[in-house]
Write a protein that holds these residues in place. Structure first.
Motif, PDB file in Angstrom:
ATOM      1  N   THR A  42       0.817  -1.208   0.000  1.00 51.46           N
ATOM      2  CA  THR A  42       0.000   0.000   0.000  1.00 51.46           C
ATOM      3  C   THR A  42       0.854   1.263   0.000  1.00 51.46           C
ATOM      4  O   THR A  42       1.790   1.386   0.797  1.00 51.46           O
ATOM      5  CB  THR A  42      -0.925   0.024   1.229  1.00 51.46           C
ATOM      6  OG1 THR A  42      -1.797  -1.099   1.164  1.00 51.46           O
ATOM      7  CG2 THR A  42      -1.749   1.300   1.277  1.00 51.46           C
ATOM      8  N   GLY A  43       0.539   2.201  -0.893  1.00 52.46           N
ATOM      9  CA  GLY A  43       1.228   3.486  -0.908  1.00 52.46           C
ATOM     10  C   GLY A  43       1.492   4.020  -2.297  1.00 52.46           C
ATOM     11  O   GLY A  43       1.126   3.411  -3.305  1.00 52.46           O
ATOM     12  N   ALA A  75      -0.158   4.465  -7.392  1.00 56.56           N
ATOM     13  CA  ALA A  75      -0.522   4.127  -6.021  1.00 56.56           C
ATOM     14  C   ALA A  75      -1.105   2.725  -5.997  1.00 56.56           C
ATOM     15  O   ALA A  75      -1.814   2.320  -6.921  1.00 56.56           O
ATOM     16  CB  ALA A  75      -1.518   5.130  -5.466  1.00 56.56           C
ATOM     17  N   ASP A  76      -0.781   1.986  -4.936  1.00 55.61           N
ATOM     18  CA  ASP A  76      -1.283   0.632  -4.752  1.00 55.61           C
ATOM     19  C   ASP A  76      -2.017   0.524  -3.426  1.00 55.61           C
ATOM     20  O   ASP A  76      -1.736   1.265  -2.473  1.00 55.61           O
ATOM     21  CB  ASP A  76      -0.134  -0.386  -4.751  1.00 55.61           C
ATOM     22  CG  ASP A  76       0.468  -0.584  -6.121  1.00 55.61           C
ATOM     23  OD1 ASP A  76      -0.297  -0.573  -7.099  1.00 55.61           O
ATOM     24  OD2 ASP A  76       1.695  -0.747  -6.211  1.00 55.61           O
ATOM     25  N   PHE A  77      -2.937  -0.439  -3.361  1.00 54.61           N
ATOM     26  CA  PHE A  77      -3.629  -0.749  -2.114  1.00 54.61           C
ATOM     27  C   PHE A  77      -3.622  -2.254  -1.926  1.00 54.61           C
ATOM     28  O   PHE A  77      -4.104  -2.999  -2.771  1.00 54.61           O
ATOM     29  CB  PHE A  77      -5.067  -0.222  -2.149  1.00 54.61           C
ATOM     30  CG  PHE A  77      -5.852  -0.566  -0.916  1.00 54.61           C
ATOM     31  CD1 PHE A  77      -5.555   0.010   0.302  1.00 54.61           C
ATOM     32  CD2 PHE A  77      -6.901  -1.478  -0.982  1.00 54.61           C
ATOM     33  CE1 PHE A  77      -6.280  -0.311   1.446  1.00 54.61           C
ATOM     34  CE2 PHE A  77      -7.634  -1.813   0.154  1.00 54.61           C
ATOM     35  CZ  PHE A  77      -7.311  -1.220   1.367  1.00 54.61           C
ATOM     36  N   ASN A  82      -3.087 -10.985   0.192  1.00 49.97           N
ATOM     37  CA  ASN A  82      -2.189 -11.231  -0.934  1.00 49.97           C
ATOM     38  C   ASN A  82      -2.575 -10.500  -2.212  1.00 49.97           C
ATOM     39  O   ASN A  82      -1.889 -10.656  -3.227  1.00 49.97           O
ATOM     40  CB  ASN A  82      -2.110 -12.735  -1.234  1.00 49.97           C
ATOM     41  CG  ASN A  82      -1.458 -13.527  -0.132  1.00 49.97           C
ATOM     42  OD1 ASN A  82      -2.129 -14.177   0.645  1.00 49.97           O
ATOM     43  ND2 ASN A  82      -0.145 -13.467  -0.048  1.00 49.97           N
ATOM     44  N   TRP A  83      -3.629  -9.714  -2.198  1.00 49.01           N
ATOM     45  CA  TRP A  83      -4.097  -9.058  -3.417  1.00 49.01           C
ATOM     46  C   TRP A  83      -3.800  -7.568  -3.380  1.00 49.01           C
ATOM     47  O   TRP A  83      -3.920  -6.921  -2.333  1.00 49.01           O
ATOM     48  CB  TRP A  83      -5.589  -9.288  -3.608  1.00 49.01           C
ATOM     49  CG  TRP A  83      -5.902 -10.708  -3.961  1.00 49.01           C
ATOM     50  CD1 TRP A  83      -6.260 -11.705  -3.101  1.00 49.01           C
ATOM     51  CD2 TRP A  83      -5.845 -11.306  -5.255  1.00 49.01           C
ATOM     52  NE1 TRP A  83      -6.443 -12.891  -3.784  1.00 49.01           N
ATOM     53  CE2 TRP A  83      -6.201 -12.677  -5.108  1.00 49.01           C
ATOM     54  CE3 TRP A  83      -5.541 -10.836  -6.525  1.00 49.01           C
ATOM     55  CZ2 TRP A  83      -6.259 -13.554  -6.181  1.00 49.01           C
ATOM     56  CZ3 TRP A  83      -5.603 -11.703  -7.602  1.00 49.01           C
ATOM     57  CH2 TRP A  83      -5.948 -13.046  -7.428  1.00 49.01           C
ATOM     58  N   VAL A  84      -3.408  -7.049  -4.546  1.00 49.72           N
ATOM     59  CA  VAL A  84      -3.036  -5.635  -4.665  1.00 49.72           C
ATOM     60  C   VAL A  84      -3.781  -5.036  -5.849  1.00 49.72           C
ATOM     61  O   VAL A  84      -3.803  -5.614  -6.942  1.00 49.72           O
ATOM     62  CB  VAL A  84      -1.512  -5.478  -4.886  1.00 49.72           C
ATOM     63  CG1 VAL A  84      -1.148  -4.003  -5.064  1.00 49.72           C
ATOM     64  CG2 VAL A  84      -0.744  -6.069  -3.713  1.00 49.72           C
TER      65      VAL A  84
END
Length: 234
Positions: A42-43, A75-77, A82-84
Motif C-alpha cells: 500500500t502506498g 498508487a497501490d492498495f 495477498n491481493w493488490v
C-alpha cells in the motif's frame, strides 16, 4: 490394630502402580509457530524505465525496433492479504529516428513519426513474499505526426481514423529488493486504431496505416514509506 494398619499399607503399595497407570500423562507443549513475513504494497511510488518498442507487422515500414525511456508513478492498495489493486500513469519517450515511411514511385513519401507513448491504467496483482505478479489495462495516448512529400517538397494531406488515442493491456512482475525500492519487468501492448489518408498526393489517397506498439520495459520504483521491511506476524 498394628496388623490391620500393616495390611492396609501393603494393599496400598500393591495398588499404587495400577492407579498410576490410570492417571493422564502430561503432554508436551506444541512448538510455537515460526514468524511469517508479510509485505505491504500500500502506498504511492514514482520511478523510471528503459526498454524497447516494436511495431506490429502491418504498421508503416521502418518504425520497428526502437529504444525507449520513460517515467511512471502510481498508487497501490494491499487488500485481502495477498491481493493488490492500483492505478498507474506512465510516459515513454522514443528517439528522434522513430519515424516510419512509405516510399512510392516518383519520390512520393509518407512519413509517420511517434515521439512518445503514454498510458493511464488500472492494475490488479497477486503477491507472495516480496514478489507481485500483475496485469494492467486502460487508456493509451501518443505524440505523433503524419506528413507527406514529393521529391523532398512537403505536401498537404488529411487523414481520418484514430491516431493519438487508444487502449493498452499488459502485465509484469515486480519485486521488493530493498526498503522502499522495487524493480519490475513488464510487457505492454498499445493499440491506436487505423489511419487512412483521405486527401493529398494521388498515390497516397486510400493508404491505410495500422497503429500499434509492443513494448518490453524494465524499471525501478521508489515507494514512499511502503513496501520496505516486512511486518512479522505469528
Amino acid at each position: 490394630m498394628t496388623k490391620l494398619l500393616l495390611g492396609a499399607a501393603a494393599a496400598l503399595m500393591l495398588a499404587a502402580p495400577a492407579l498410576a497407570a490410570d492417571l493422564p500423562r502430561p503432554t508436551a507443549a506444541a512448538p510455537a509457530s515460526a514468524p511469517e513475513a508479510v509485505y505491504n504494497w500500500t502506498g504511492f511510488y514514482v520511478g523510471g524505465q528503459l526498454g524497447g518498442a516494436f511495431a506490429g507487422s502491418d504498421t508503416i515500414v521502418g518504425s520497428d525496433g526502437r529504444l525507449l525511456a520513460g517515467v511512471q508513478g502510481g498508487a497501490d492498495f494491499n487488500f485481502a492479504r495477498n491481493w493488490v489493486i492500483g492505478v498507474e500513469a506512465q510516459y515513454s519517450w522514443l528517439p528522434s529516428n522513430s519515424s516510419g515511411s512509405l516510399l512510392y514511385p516518383g519520390g512520393t513519401l509518407l512519413t509517420e513519426d511517434t515521439s512518445g507513448i503514454g498510458s493511464v491504467t488500472g492494475r490488479l496483482g497477486y503477491s507472495w513474499g516480496p514478489a507481485l505478479l500483475y496485469g494492467k489495462g486502460g487508456y493509451a495516448f501518443r505524440d505523433n505526426s503524419l506528413s507527406a512529400s514529393v521529391a523532398g517538397v512537403a505536401q498537404p494531406i488529411t487523414a481520418s481514423g484514430n491516431k493519438r488515442d487508444g487502449y493498452t493491456i499488459g502485465g509484469g512482475l515486480e519485486y521488493l529488493f530493498a526498503p522502499n525500492w522495487s524493480a519490475k519487468v513488464e510487457y505492454q501492448y498499445y493499440n491506436f486504431g487505423n489511419t487512412t489518408v483521405s486527401s493529398g498526393p494521388a498515390e497516397l489517397v486510400g493508404t491505410n496505416i495500422r497503429n500499434d506498439e509492443h513494448t518490453v520495459k524494465a524499471g525501478v520504483n521508489y515507494r514512499f514509506g511502503w513496501g520496505g521491511p516486512p511486518v512479522t506476524r505469528y
